[in-house]
Design an enzyme around this catalytic site. Structure first.
Site, PDB file in Angstrom:
ATOM      1  N   ALA A  60       0.852  -1.186   0.000  1.00  0.00           N
ATOM      2  CA  ALA A  60       0.000   0.000   0.000  1.00  0.00           C
ATOM      3  C   ALA A  60       0.886   1.233   0.000  1.00  0.00           C
ATOM      4  O   ALA A  60       1.996   1.198   0.532  1.00  0.00           O
ATOM      5  CB  ALA A  60      -0.878  -0.011   1.243  1.00  0.00           C
ATOM      6  N   GLY A  99       0.728  -4.991   0.815  1.00  0.00           N
ATOM      7  CA  GLY A  99      -0.445  -5.061  -0.058  1.00  0.00           C
ATOM      8  C   GLY A  99      -0.135  -5.762  -1.374  1.00  0.00           C
ATOM      9  O   GLY A  99      -1.015  -6.389  -1.972  1.00  0.00           O
ATOM     10  N   GLU A 102      -0.473  -9.259  -0.708  1.00  0.00           N
ATOM     11  CA  GLU A 102      -1.901  -9.551  -0.498  1.00  0.00           C
ATOM     12  C   GLU A 102      -2.629  -9.671  -1.840  1.00  0.00           C
ATOM     13  O   GLU A 102      -3.509 -10.513  -2.006  1.00  0.00           O
ATOM     14  CB  GLU A 102      -2.534  -8.468   0.386  1.00  0.00           C
ATOM     15  CG  GLU A 102      -2.010  -8.536   1.809  1.00  0.00           C
ATOM     16  CD  GLU A 102      -2.558  -7.421   2.688  1.00  0.00           C
ATOM     17  OE1 GLU A 102      -2.293  -6.247   2.371  1.00  0.00           O
ATOM     18  OE2 GLU A 102      -3.248  -7.722   3.673  1.00  0.00           O
ATOM     19  N   GLU A 122       4.472  -5.396   7.047  1.00  0.00           N
ATOM     20  CA  GLU A 122       3.702  -4.283   7.609  1.00  0.00           C
ATOM     21  C   GLU A 122       4.131  -3.905   9.025  1.00  0.00           C
ATOM     22  O   GLU A 122       4.133  -2.730   9.386  1.00  0.00           O
ATOM     23  CB  GLU A 122       2.193  -4.615   7.615  1.00  0.00           C
ATOM     24  CG  GLU A 122       1.510  -4.425   6.269  1.00  0.00           C
ATOM     25  CD  GLU A 122       1.603  -5.630   5.342  1.00  0.00           C
ATOM     26  OE1 GLU A 122       2.456  -6.508   5.587  1.00  0.00           O
ATOM     27  OE2 GLU A 122       0.824  -5.689   4.378  1.00  0.00           O
TER      28      GLU A 122
HETATM   29  C1  3H9 Z   1       0.822  -2.195   3.410  1.00  0.00           C
HETATM   30  O1  3H9 Z   1       1.024  -2.705   2.358  1.00  0.00           O
HETATM   31  C2  3H9 Z   1      -0.478  -2.254   4.129  1.00  0.00           C
HETATM   32  C3  3H9 Z   1      -1.440  -3.197   3.518  1.00  0.00           C
HETATM   33  O2  3H9 Z   1      -1.344  -4.478   4.082  1.00  0.00           O
HETATM   34  C4  3H9 Z   1      -2.848  -2.759   3.828  1.00  0.00           C
HETATM   35  C5  3H9 Z   1      -3.509  -1.884   2.893  1.00  0.00           C
HETATM   36  C6  3H9 Z   1      -4.942  -1.631   3.174  1.00  0.00           C
HETATM   37  N1  3H9 Z   1       4.674   3.392  -0.108  1.00  0.00           N
HETATM   38  O3  3H9 Z   1      13.415   1.773  -0.744  1.00  0.00           O
HETATM   39  P1  3H9 Z   1      13.649   2.435  -2.047  1.00  0.00           P
HETATM   40  C7  3H9 Z   1       9.195   4.592  -2.254  1.00  0.00           C
HETATM   41  S1  3H9 Z   1       2.040  -1.306   4.210  1.00  0.00           S
HETATM   42  C8  3H9 Z   1       5.112   4.573  -0.616  1.00  0.00           C
HETATM   43  O4  3H9 Z   1      14.628   3.542  -2.077  1.00  0.00           O
HETATM   44  P2  3H9 Z   1      14.703  -0.046  -3.019  1.00  0.00           P
HETATM   45  C9  3H9 Z   1      10.373   5.072  -1.419  1.00  0.00           C
HETATM   46  O5  3H9 Z   1       9.978   6.025  -0.461  1.00  0.00           O
HETATM   47  C10 3H9 Z   1       3.409  -1.347   3.070  1.00  0.00           C
HETATM   48  N2  3H9 Z   1       6.347   4.732  -1.148  1.00  0.00           N
HETATM   49  O6  3H9 Z   1      14.031   1.389  -3.186  1.00  0.00           O
HETATM   50  C11 3H9 Z   1      11.286   5.645  -2.479  1.00  0.00           C
HETATM   51  O7  3H9 Z   1      10.794   6.924  -2.814  1.00  0.00           O
HETATM   52  P3  3H9 Z   1      11.790   8.100  -3.271  1.00  0.00           P
HETATM   53  C12 3H9 Z   1       4.151  -2.623   3.147  1.00  0.00           C
HETATM   54  C13 3H9 Z   1       7.162   3.687  -1.146  1.00  0.00           C
HETATM   55  O8  3H9 Z   1      14.788  -0.608  -4.373  1.00  0.00           O
HETATM   56  C14 3H9 Z   1      11.049   4.704  -3.658  1.00  0.00           C
HETATM   57  O9  3H9 Z   1       9.789   4.080  -3.412  1.00  0.00           O
HETATM   58  N3  3H9 Z   1       5.292  -2.573   2.289  1.00  0.00           N
HETATM   59  C15 3H9 Z   1       6.775   2.451  -0.634  1.00  0.00           C
HETATM   60  O10 3H9 Z   1      15.935   0.057  -2.177  1.00  0.00           O
HETATM   61  C16 3H9 Z   1      12.106   3.639  -3.804  1.00  0.00           C
HETATM   62  O11 3H9 Z   1      12.231   2.954  -2.564  1.00  0.00           O
HETATM   63  C17 3H9 Z   1       6.530  -2.335   2.742  1.00  0.00           C
HETATM   64  O12 3H9 Z   1       6.763  -2.196   3.912  1.00  0.00           O
HETATM   65  C18 3H9 Z   1       5.476   2.318  -0.090  1.00  0.00           C
HETATM   66  N4  3H9 Z   1       4.993   1.156   0.422  1.00  0.00           N
HETATM   67  O13 3H9 Z   1      13.670  -0.890  -2.159  1.00  0.00           O
HETATM   68  C19 3H9 Z   1       7.623  -2.260   1.703  1.00  0.00           C
HETATM   69  N5  3H9 Z   1       7.810   1.573  -0.753  1.00  0.00           N
HETATM   70  O14 3H9 Z   1      12.410   7.613  -4.545  1.00  0.00           O
HETATM   71  C20 3H9 Z   1       8.349  -0.956   1.827  1.00  0.00           C
HETATM   72  C21 3H9 Z   1       8.804   2.268  -1.348  1.00  0.00           C
HETATM   73  O15 3H9 Z   1      10.899   9.279  -3.406  1.00  0.00           O
HETATM   74  N6  3H9 Z   1       9.318  -0.734   0.785  1.00  0.00           N
HETATM   75  N7  3H9 Z   1       8.414   3.537  -1.587  1.00  0.00           N
HETATM   76  O16 3H9 Z   1      12.797   8.234  -2.153  1.00  0.00           O
HETATM   77  C22 3H9 Z   1      10.522  -1.356   0.731  1.00  0.00           C
HETATM   78  O17 3H9 Z   1      10.820  -2.224   1.522  1.00  0.00           O
HETATM   79  C23 3H9 Z   1      11.495  -0.925  -0.322  1.00  0.00           C
HETATM   80  O18 3H9 Z   1      11.160   0.375  -0.709  1.00  0.00           O
HETATM   81  C24 3H9 Z   1      11.529  -1.834  -1.564  1.00  0.00           C
HETATM   82  C25 3H9 Z   1      12.411  -1.168  -2.668  1.00  0.00           C
HETATM   83  C26 3H9 Z   1      12.126  -3.179  -1.179  1.00  0.00           C
HETATM   84  C27 3H9 Z   1      10.148  -2.001  -2.126  1.00  0.00           C
END
Ligand code: 3H9
Length: 688
Positions: A60, A99, A102, A122
């Site tokens: 999400a 998400g 999911e 999450e």
């Molecule tokens: C959820 O899913 C809740 C659901 O269950 C319920 C819903 C109802 N949102 O890390 P990076 C951005 S909770 C917004 O540098 P990498 C990040 O800020 C979510 N933005 O790249 C960055 O922006 P910027 C559960 C996000 O390749 C850019 O993307 N998910 C999100 O080193 C690049 O990110 C997680 O906890 C996000 N969810 O790593 C996963 N994710 O370029 C969280 C990333 O402006 N994310 N951005 O600085 C990660 O673990 C890593 O970002 C990922 C990529 C592995 C995906």
């Protein structure tokens, strides 16, 4: 368009296209819902869902979490996919997280490429899966694995997902494989929501609760995740979803989730300031001066990043020690499965240890990690100037010493920058990049480029005693020593800070690093110390007694047999003696007050650090305290926490404390300004 769709005959292709990581915001949800209806109207035989670029979907969109949720909600979208008569296949090439996972679980089938990952992280953002993840995952992988994955938040590799049957297959080309799946076989797969929930198993639930109590103490989300999973075991799927949703929505706006989101985005925003425009020097071969624990750790981090590293030492013993230290790190990496034998050999091939500075003659960057003495470091820099190219960057890993004084010994001081690593340097993510008065943009840009290669969190700092982190640490220890001398014990202080969320308190932490380092530092500061500032002599008494910490078997605690810490009454008596000699009354501080004093001392100093421009913003101080000094991540860092207290309340309390000691508790002008103007520290800027 955040979601694109096309069909080839009766096969539909739906792609999430929301760069950079396909976060699932409102437009993606809308696009997916429309795709469900579209596939049904066309009576397609399958929909193959993929993500454009490097991610399937990162979850999400956490940037939306501060706003009220907008329709369509993700649980409804996923129910539509799961319940559709058109079966969906998730073709996962990249990360499917939160998400994103999911969505994949609501599909009839999952096919992953070998390098992909799937998981529900999450809890690391202070929430629980909110779109059916707590209900679909147990149905797919069983209770034990689901409890583990959701409460700890660690994603699975494709191979692990295959072993747990979370993915049906692992294929090099998931999209093509999804097309090849036999239609009849696909039709026989039971929709996830219709699968039976696993049997309730009280022992698994108890075990999961015990694990998170140990691994994530005081964090609410993992506890709630387990509660919601457990609740879903005995009720129908569609009755469990609202329970999950309510918990998710409540957590999302809570303090812990806000703090964890703040740190998540702060970490990603830690980049070189736009104002630094210069090119970097070539980063291929890097000289490291000193092969002790720090130098070897830095060299190993460089080797891990594919660079060549040459450790320069003073004599043959030093060279032998450097080789042993680096080899020990390579062996540990091998043993833990972090590197392959082939990579280990690559590390060895790119590593040299020598007394001959000419061996680093083509290195464009040198990092000195020699003994913490200005004379030693000046001598090292003189040798580097002679041996390295004239435009090579010379970095010092000093923790406290004046970068400007060091730079002044060079004909070109702009080549000098501070690169303050934290031990163990190959593990700790923080890198303070210290800008001296003359440091060039090229030197700074090189520091940031190196930080990126090493996957560190770079924070720009100005020159002062201790830069950002150690300067705050000094105040933390001073406040701790003061409450200790005036009435507490080290174990009461440690317990108060552990209750706040630190993994260990200041005394136990100092026993680990050794009391001699701070002692040497105090002697260095003797000449310049403010004579009006109260000096707490207990740490000096400890050093006189040879109580240097774990390495001598005793420090603030005793470590009989080298293990388990034990309170030491002799240490408690030292404070009683010293306060008696100083004719001070002792106070029985409660844990709450100990915690308050230590935190306010740090916040007040951090506000000065910000005001003086040593740190560029409060966010950087949060990163330093979380990634370098064990401040609880779920509290968002020192300044984020301070903003939850409010500047006005802090100033009022600091003024009370300054009645006791006007020097130690002198209120930071920046805090006063924030209190007067109602500004948050997050928005405060250095005085101009
Ligand atoms: C959820 O899913 C809740 C659901 O269950 C319920 C819903 C109802 N949102 O890390 P990076 C951005 S909770 C917004 O540098 P990498 C990040 O800020 C979510 N933005 O790249 C960055 O922006 P910027 C559960 C996000 O390749 C850019 O993307 N998910 C999100 O080193 C690049 O990110 C997680 O906890 C996000 N969810 O790593 C996963 N994710 O370029 C969280 C990333 O402006 N994310 N951005 O600085 C990660 O673990 C890593 O970002 C990922 C990529 C592995 C995906």
């Amino acid at each position: 368009m955040s979601v694109t769709k096309r069909n080839e005959a009766d096969v539909g292709y739906v792609e999430i296209d929301n760069p950079p990581v396909n976060a699932i915001g409102q437009s993606v949800r809308q696009g997916l819902l429309e795709a469900v209806r579209w596939a049904e109207e066309l009576h397609l035989t399958r929909v193959i869902l993929s993500g454009k670029g490097r991610a399937f979907a990162a979850g999400a969109d956490a940037r939306e979490f501060d706003q009220a949720p907008l329709e369509p909600h993700l649980p409804d979208v996923l129910n539509a996919i799961d319940e559709s008569f058109v079966p969906w296949i998730a073709a996962i090439d990249g990360v499917a997280l939160g998400g994103g996972a999911e969505v994949a679980m609501a599909c009839r089938m999952r096919i992953m490429s070998p390098g992909s990952q799937i998981g529900l992280p999450e809890v690391t953002l202070g929430v629980i899966p909110g779109a059916g993840g707590t209900q679909r995952l147990p149905r797919l992988v069983g209770l034990a694995k689901a409890l583990d994955m959701i409460s700890l938040g660690k994603p699975l590799t494709a191979a692990q997902a295959l072993a747990t049957k979370l993915t049906h297959t692992v294929e090099d080309h998931p999209l093509e494989e999804a097309y090849m799946v036999n239609t009849e076989e696909l039709g026989c797969i039971v929709p996830t929501w219709e699968l039976p929930a696993p049997e309730h198993d009280a022992s698994l639930i108890t075990q999961a609760r015990a694990t998170i109590a140990k691994k994530s103490p005081q964090q609410i989300a993992p506890v709630q995740a387990i509660d919601v999973i457990e609740a879903g075991l005995s009720i129908p799927f569609h009755e469990a979803l609202p329970i999950e949703r309510a918990a998710f929505l409540e957590l999302k706006t809570g303090d812990q989730a806000r703090a964890l989101r703040h740190i998540f985005f702060a970490e990603r925003a830690a980049k070189m300031p736009d104002s630094i425009k210069a090119e970097t020097v070539e980063l291929d071969h890097i000289a490291v001066v000193g092969g002790g624990t720090m130098g070897a750790g830095i060299a190993y981090a460089l080797l891990n990043a594919g660079l060549r590293a040459t450790i320069l030492e003073t004599d043959a013993d030093g060279v032998a020690r450097a080789k042993t230290n680096v080899e020990a790190l390579i062996s540990a990496g091998l043993k833990r499965g972090l590197i392959t034998e082939e990579r280990a050999q690559g590390h060895r091939d790119r590593f040299v240890a020598s007394t001959d500075y000419a061996q680093a003659g083509d290195a464009m960057l040198a990092i000195e990690a020699a003994f913490e003495s200005m004379d030693v470091k000046k001598d090292v820099f003189a040798k580097l100037v002679d041996a390295l190219p004239k435009d090579a960057i010379l970095a010092s890993n000093t923790s406290y010493l004046d970068i400007n004084e060091l730079a002044a010994t060079l004909s070109d001081p702009s080549r000098v920058v501070g690169l303050h690593f934290f031990a163990p340097a190959h593990i700790m993510k923080l890198l303070e990049i210290v800008r001296g008065a003359q440091t060039s943009d090229t030197a700074l840009a090189t520091g940031f480029a190196l930080g990126k290669k090493l996957r560190k969190i770079p924070v720009l700092a100005g020159v002062c005693d201790g830069f950002i982190g150690n300067r705050i640490l000094a105040r933390y220890r001073e406040a701790a020593d003061t409450v200790f001398m005036d009435g507490s014990t080290p174990w009461e202080v440690d317990e108060a800070m552990e209750m706040f969320g630190y993994a260990m308190g200041p005394y136990e932490a100092q026993d680990l690093s050794g009391l001699d380092i701070a002692h040497a530092n105090r002697r260095r500061q003797d000449a310049t110390r403010d004579p009006n500032r109260r000096y707490i002599p207990i740490a000096d008494r400890m050093v006189e007694l040879g109580k240097l910490g774990r390495k001598t078997g005793a420090g603030w605690y005793r470590y009989p047999g080298g293990n388990g810490k034990v309170d030491d009454p002799i240490v408690a008596d030292l404070a009683i003696e010293e306060s008696h000699l100083a004719k001070r009354d002792r106070t029985d501080y409660k844990a709450e007050e100990i915690k308050e004093r230590l935190l306010l001392a740090m916040i007040n100093e951090a506000a000065d650090i910000l005001d003086e421009g040593i740190a560029q913003n409060a966010r950087d101080i949060d990163l330093v305290t979380v990634f370098g000094y064990g401040f609880p991540r779920w509290r968002g860092g020192l300044m984020h926490y301070a903003d939850t207290l409010g500047a006005q309340a802090m100033v009022t309390r600091l003024r009370e404390l300054s009645q006791e000691d006007p020097v130690a508790w002198k209120v930071s002008p920046l805090l006063e300004r924030c209190a007067d103007s109602g500004t948050k520290l997050a928005d405060a800027r250095p005085r101009s």
